[in-house]
Design an enzyme around this catalytic site. Structure first.
Site, PDB file in Angstrom:
ATOM      1  N   GLY A  70       0.830  -1.206   0.000  1.00 42.91           N
ATOM      2  CA  GLY A  70       0.000   0.000   0.000  1.00 42.91           C
ATOM      3  C   GLY A  70       0.859   1.247   0.000  1.00 42.91           C
ATOM      4  CG  ASP A  71       0.617   3.807   2.336  1.00 41.68           C
ATOM      5  OD1 ASP A  71      -0.491   4.359   2.213  1.00 41.68           O
ATOM      6  OD2 ASP A  71       0.934   3.122   3.321  1.00 41.68           O
ATOM      7  CD  GLU A  72       1.378   0.031  -3.293  1.00 43.84           C
ATOM      8  OE1 GLU A  72       0.344   0.728  -3.184  1.00 43.84           O
ATOM      9  OE2 GLU A  72       1.447  -1.148  -2.911  1.00 43.84           O
ATOM     10  CE  LYS A 112      -3.365   1.500  -3.869  1.00 39.59           C
ATOM     11  NZ  LYS A 112      -2.272   1.496  -2.896  1.00 39.59           N
ATOM     12  CB  ALA A 118      -7.942   3.409   1.284  1.00 39.45           C
ATOM     13  N   GLY A 119      -5.922   5.574   2.209  1.00 43.38           N
ATOM     14  CA  GLY A 119      -5.649   7.010   2.253  1.00 43.38           C
ATOM     15  C   GLY A 119      -4.942   7.413   0.985  1.00 43.38           C
ATOM     16  CG  HIS A 120      -6.082   7.046  -2.523  1.00 43.12           C
ATOM     17  ND1 HIS A 120      -7.144   6.573  -3.241  1.00 43.12           N
ATOM     18  CD2 HIS A 120      -5.349   5.973  -2.198  1.00 43.12           C
ATOM     19  CE1 HIS A 120      -7.054   5.261  -3.341  1.00 43.12           C
ATOM     20  NE2 HIS A 120      -5.968   4.881  -2.715  1.00 43.12           N
ATOM     21  CB  THR A 143      -6.451   1.844   9.706  1.00 47.42           C
ATOM     22  OG1 THR A 143      -7.615   1.085   9.379  1.00 47.42           O
ATOM     23  CG2 THR A 143      -5.383   1.641   8.646  1.00 47.42           C
ATOM     24  CD  GLN A 187      -6.643  -1.257   1.946  1.00 49.45           C
ATOM     25  OE1 GLN A 187      -7.387  -2.020   1.369  1.00 49.45           O
ATOM     26  NE2 GLN A 187      -7.053  -0.089   2.387  1.00 49.45           N
ATOM     27  CE  LYS A 210       5.756   9.444  -1.958  1.00 51.83           C
ATOM     28  NZ  LYS A 210       5.712   9.375  -0.516  1.00 51.83           N
TER      29      LYS A 210
HETATM   30  P1  IMP Z   1      -6.913  -2.750   8.457  1.00 49.50           P
HETATM   31  O1  IMP Z   1      -7.102  -2.714   6.990  1.00 49.50           O
HETATM   32  O2  IMP Z   1      -7.235  -1.449   9.138  1.00 49.50           O
HETATM   33  O3  IMP Z   1      -7.592  -3.923   9.093  1.00 49.50           O
HETATM   34  O4  IMP Z   1      -5.334  -2.968   8.744  1.00 49.50           O
HETATM   35  C1  IMP Z   1      -4.667  -4.182   8.379  1.00 49.50           C
HETATM   36  C2  IMP Z   1      -3.262  -3.868   7.893  1.00 49.50           C
HETATM   37  O5  IMP Z   1      -3.313  -3.181   6.650  1.00 49.50           O
HETATM   38  C3  IMP Z   1      -2.452  -2.959   8.834  1.00 49.50           C
HETATM   39  O6  IMP Z   1      -1.081  -3.326   8.751  1.00 49.50           O
HETATM   40  C4  IMP Z   1      -2.649  -1.578   8.229  1.00 49.50           C
HETATM   41  O7  IMP Z   1      -1.607  -0.701   8.564  1.00 49.50           O
HETATM   42  C5  IMP Z   1      -2.640  -1.931   6.758  1.00 49.50           C
HETATM   43  N1  IMP Z   1      -3.351  -0.965   5.912  1.00 49.50           N
HETATM   44  C6  IMP Z   1      -4.681  -0.815   5.800  1.00 49.50           C
HETATM   45  N2  IMP Z   1      -4.976   0.137   4.908  1.00 49.50           N
HETATM   46  C7  IMP Z   1      -3.806   0.588   4.438  1.00 49.50           C
HETATM   47  C8  IMP Z   1      -3.462   1.557   3.437  1.00 49.50           C
HETATM   48  O8  IMP Z   1      -4.303   2.179   2.794  1.00 49.50           O
HETATM   49  N3  IMP Z   1      -2.127   1.725   3.218  1.00 49.50           N
HETATM   50  C9  IMP Z   1      -1.182   1.012   3.869  1.00 49.50           C
HETATM   51  N4  IMP Z   1      -1.460   0.093   4.787  1.00 49.50           N
HETATM   52  C10 IMP Z   1      -2.766  -0.122   5.067  1.00 49.50           C
END
Ligand code: IMP
Length: 446
Positions: free
Chosen positions: A12-14, A16, A39-41, A128, A223, A330
């Site tokens: 994740g966090d590539e 996208k 998610a966070g964009h 998260t 992700q 990046k």
């Molecule tokens: P959850 O999706 O909140 O259940 O978290 C499970 C795992 O996925 C944890 O290691 C989070 O840090 C990771 N994770 C969830 N969403 C993201 C994202 O958008 N970017 C990066 N890591 C994520």
């Protein structure tokens, strides 16, 4: 016109969001197919910065319809406040479509997420805390509420009557009582349902119609592949299928539409939360990457673990996602370093290994085998406006060598290079043939 999937090849966090926003210029629809507000964009347009969690990145293009598909989980309150935060860019109803089959994240799911993580103690996943796991757990247990259900108070009440006793047992006695109060929850659900109603529809139908018209539809992954519930580093994963083929299931279309799959690769690797990370840099080089790349979670603000690019990981993602081309992001961050390293394979118990093992213990024993390359300068002139399409040979020499190593090791063309956060700071790379192969020397990671 086939659909295009944009999928993360790492943790994740590539980047996208930026790639999706860029490609959305030629698309009429952008679809999210899994995940929720975990998610966070981050998208930068001119001087404005937008941080999106649930809304597809295409929402920032006035002529694009944004769709939240059935594979997503939606906290209605988060979605509504994210919409409000767009200010003048708030879409009219027809420009945001929310699947009536997507599942609803309730406030109690968040509380359960936090309670479960606390109970895991030293083995916490590092979620998260957005209630993603508990929402998908209820979905699979056939105990969830779907967005479409919110319009039917009787359905909401009877489902909650069934499931609340279990939630009460799972939450500690100190949990806020209103989280599991039947009447309060029914009222909350009905109010959220009414506010979302103008957007709610059968999105599978809308997407299929758009594809049938021959329009370009983008499917935006959240992700990354290595957080996928089946293909990731289980159990340190999220609770949905993040891989590209999930775009078909998570949006209700036939898989034949997904012919173009863009694998987004950050020029180095980052991970939030726990789990194996063979190329992690725990010394000051990792800190330099974190600071230079501003590697702090968009959703939680947590510092991300940082390390070198791992092509074992990327090759695996190309296989399980059916990636047809790569977008490198990046690249400017590595320009700040004196040299760059890339893992091409691992050494595990003395044997060279090119494929990612399933066993986390084996991954933990992996010694990444690294190629060291000089870093690059001179990215300033590389912009979409100045240089819409070029070949790798036209890029600064060391950057070209880095991209060539990736192509050579993955057998997949790099077609987009991002050299900064802005839309313009991107170069489209034309497909080439007959470029000479470069030889690289390997050594163990230090
Ligand atoms: P959850 O999706 O909140 O259940 O978290 C499970 C795992 O996925 C944890 O290691 C989070 O840090 C990771 N994770 C969830 N969403 C993201 C994202 O958008 N970017 C990066 N890591 C994520």
């Amino acid at each position: 016109m086939p659909g295009t999937v944009i999928v993360g090849t790492q943790f994740g966090d590539e980047g996208k969001g930026k790639v999706t926003d860029l490609l959305a210029a030629d698309a009429t629809m952008v679809v999210r197919y899994q995940g929720g507000d975990n998610a966070g964009h981050t998208i930068r347009i001119g001087t404005e910065t937008f941080k999106l969690h649930l809304l597809p990145s295409g929402i920032l293009r006035a002529d694009v319809t944004a769709v939240i598909g059935n594979g997503c989980v939606i906290d209605p309150a988060v979605l509504l406040s994210e919409l409000a935060s767009l200010g003048t860019r708030v879409p009219d109803h027809g420009r945001l479509l929310v699947s009536d089959r997507a599942h609803v994240t309730l406030p109690l799911h968040r509380a359960l997420d936090v309670a479960q993580e606390t109970a895991r103690g030293g083995k916490a996943v590092g979620t998260t805390g957005r209630g993603i796991g508990p929402t998908y757990t209820d979905k699979v247990a056939r105990a969830g509420l779907r967005v479409g259900d919110l319009a039917e108070p009787a359905t909401v009440r009877s489902r909650l009557e069934e499931t609340l006793p279990h939630a009460r047992r799972s939450l500690s006695d100190s949990a806020e009582p209103s989280l599991t109060d039947l009447d309060a929850l029914v009222e909350w659900c009905v109010a959220q349902g009414a506010a979302l109603a103008p957007y709610v529809t059968d999105t599978s139908l809308a997407i299929t119609d758009e594809l049938a018209k021959g329009h370009e539809v983008l499917f935006e992954g959240a992700q990354g592949t290595h957080l996928d519930i089946d293909h990731g580093t289980y159990p340190f994963v999220t609770s949905s299928n993040t891989v590209a083929p999930a775009a078909a299931v998570g949006s209700g279309i036939g898989a034949q539409h997904l012919q173009r799959v863009i694998g987004v690769v950050k020029a180095y690797t980052s991970r939030v939360g726990a789990g194996p990370f063979p190329t992690e840099l725990t010394d000051e080089r990792g800190e330099r990457l974190r600071q230079a790349g501003v590697e702090f979670g968009t959703t939680t603000g947590r510092p991300r673990r940082c390390g070198w690019l791992d092509l074992v990981q990327v090759r695996y993602s190309i296989r399980v996602c059916g990636v047809t081309e790569l977008a490198l992001t990046k690249l400017d961050v590595l320009a700040a370093l004196p040299e760059v390293q890339v893992a091409t394979h691992y050494r595990i118990d003395g044997a060279d290994v090119r494929e990612l093992p399933a066993s986390l213990r084996a991954i933990e024993r992996a010694v990444p085998m690294m190629v060291t390359l000089p870093s690059w300068k001179g990215l300033e002139g590389l912009t979409l406006a100045g240089l819409r399409t070029c070949a790798i040979a036209d890029l600064p020499g060391p950057l070209g060598a880095f991209l060539r190593l990736i192509e050579q090791q993955t057998g997949t063309p790099v077609t987009l290079a991002s050299v900064g956060p802005g839309r313009e700071q991107s170069v489209l790379l034309g497909r080439r043939s007959g470029e000479g192969r470069t030889r690289f020397a390997w050594r163990e990671a230090s």
